[in-house]
Design a protein around this motif. Structure first.
Motif, short mmCIF file in Angstrom:
data_model
loop_
_atom_site.label_atom_id
_atom_site.label_comp_id
_atom_site.label_asym_id
_atom_site.label_seq_id
_atom_site.Cartn_x
_atom_site.Cartn_y
_atom_site.Cartn_z
N ALA A 1 -8.96 -15.96 -41.63
CA ALA A 1 -8.21 -16.75 -42.61
C ALA A 1 -7.90 -18.13 -42.03
CB ALA A 1 -6.93 -16.03 -43.01
N LEU B 1 -11.01 -20.29 -42.17
CA LEU B 1 -11.39 -20.71 -43.51
C LEU B 1 -10.50 -21.84 -44.02
CD1 LEU B 1 -12.13 -17.23 -45.04
CD2 LEU B 1 -13.78 -19.03 -44.55
N HIS B 2 -9.23 -21.80 -43.68
CA HIS B 2 -8.30 -22.87 -44.07
C HIS B 2 -7.17 -22.85 -43.06
CE1 HIS B 2 -5.59 -25.44 -46.26
NE2 HIS B 2 -6.57 -25.70 -47.11
N TYR C 1 -2.51 -16.66 -47.98
CA TYR C 1 -3.75 -16.35 -48.70
C TYR C 1 -3.53 -15.13 -49.59
CZ TYR C 1 -8.31 -14.30 -49.57
OH TYR C 1 -9.39 -13.73 -50.19
N THR D 1 -12.85 -19.23 -50.71
CA THR D 1 -12.48 -18.36 -49.59
C THR D 1 -12.93 -16.93 -49.86
OG1 THR D 1 -10.58 -19.76 -49.13
CG2 THR D 1 -10.54 -17.57 -48.18
N SER E 1 -16.63 -16.61 -49.32
CA SER E 1 -16.90 -16.59 -47.89
C SER E 1 -16.59 -15.23 -47.28
CB SER E 1 -16.03 -17.65 -47.23
OG SER E 1 -16.74 -18.40 -46.34
N ARG E 2 -15.45 -14.68 -47.64
CA ARG E 2 -15.04 -13.37 -47.13
C ARG E 2 -15.99 -12.29 -47.63
NH1 ARG E 2 -9.57 -12.74 -45.49
NH2 ARG E 2 -9.52 -10.73 -46.51
#
Length: 164
Positions: free
Chosen positions: A30, A33-34, A42, A110, A113-114
């Motif tokens: 996490a 990703l950001h 998130y 996100t 991506s996950r």
């Protein structure tokens, strides 16, 4: 103590160790990703999007978090421009949290991506193994929520809010 007891204790120890490693990897992923969006934020953002808006008290109850923890996380999400407060149409005294366009976009990116990371990690698993694993996770999370007021297992597993 029987061999079954030893096997059970060893299995529970392994599960605890592996779930801890999983949670640490989830937080690290996490953060990659950001960097400004910790796993708890998130998770809260994902819930707000899934519910198409909710109150901060609903988040606290759903994730068994302190109201002050939720308040800090929501303030961070607002500062990042990912959520906004709007009056409840039925009771203007109540504020409902909604994702902004930026919040929805960031969450979608996100999640994609996950999802890709999970697909890659699980690509060699059979459909039967995946279904069994998903069932075990649902069962485990339902057992954790059983008997706790205001909680219910999520319809689809998500990262849990284990740290604030």
């Amino acid at each position: 103590m029987t061999d079954g007891d030893d096997t059970r204790r060893t299995s529970v120890d392994t599960i605890q160790r592996e779930l801890t490693a999983f949670a640490r990897r989830a937080r690290a992923a996490a953060a990659r990703l950001h960097p400004e969006l910790p796993l708890v934020s998130y998770t809260l953002l994902a819930h707000i999007v899934d519910q198409q808006g909710c109150r901060a008290t609903d988040l606290a109850a759903h994730y068994l978090l302190d109201k002050s923890t939720v308040s800090r996380q929501i303030a961070a999400l607002e500062k990042l421009g990912l959520v906004e407060r709007r009056p409840d149409p039925e009771d203007h005294r109540v504020q409902v949290l909604h994702p902004t366009a930026a919040g929805s976009h960031l969450l979608a990116a996100t999640q994609a991506s996950r999802q890709a990371a999970y697909q890659e990690r699980l690509k060699d698993w059979s459909a039967e193994d995946l279904a069994r694993f998903a069932g075990y996770l649902l069962r485990y999370n339902a057992a954790g929520a059983a008997g706790l007021p205001g909680t219910a297992p999520s319809p689809a597993p998500r990262a849990t809010a284990t740290e604030a």
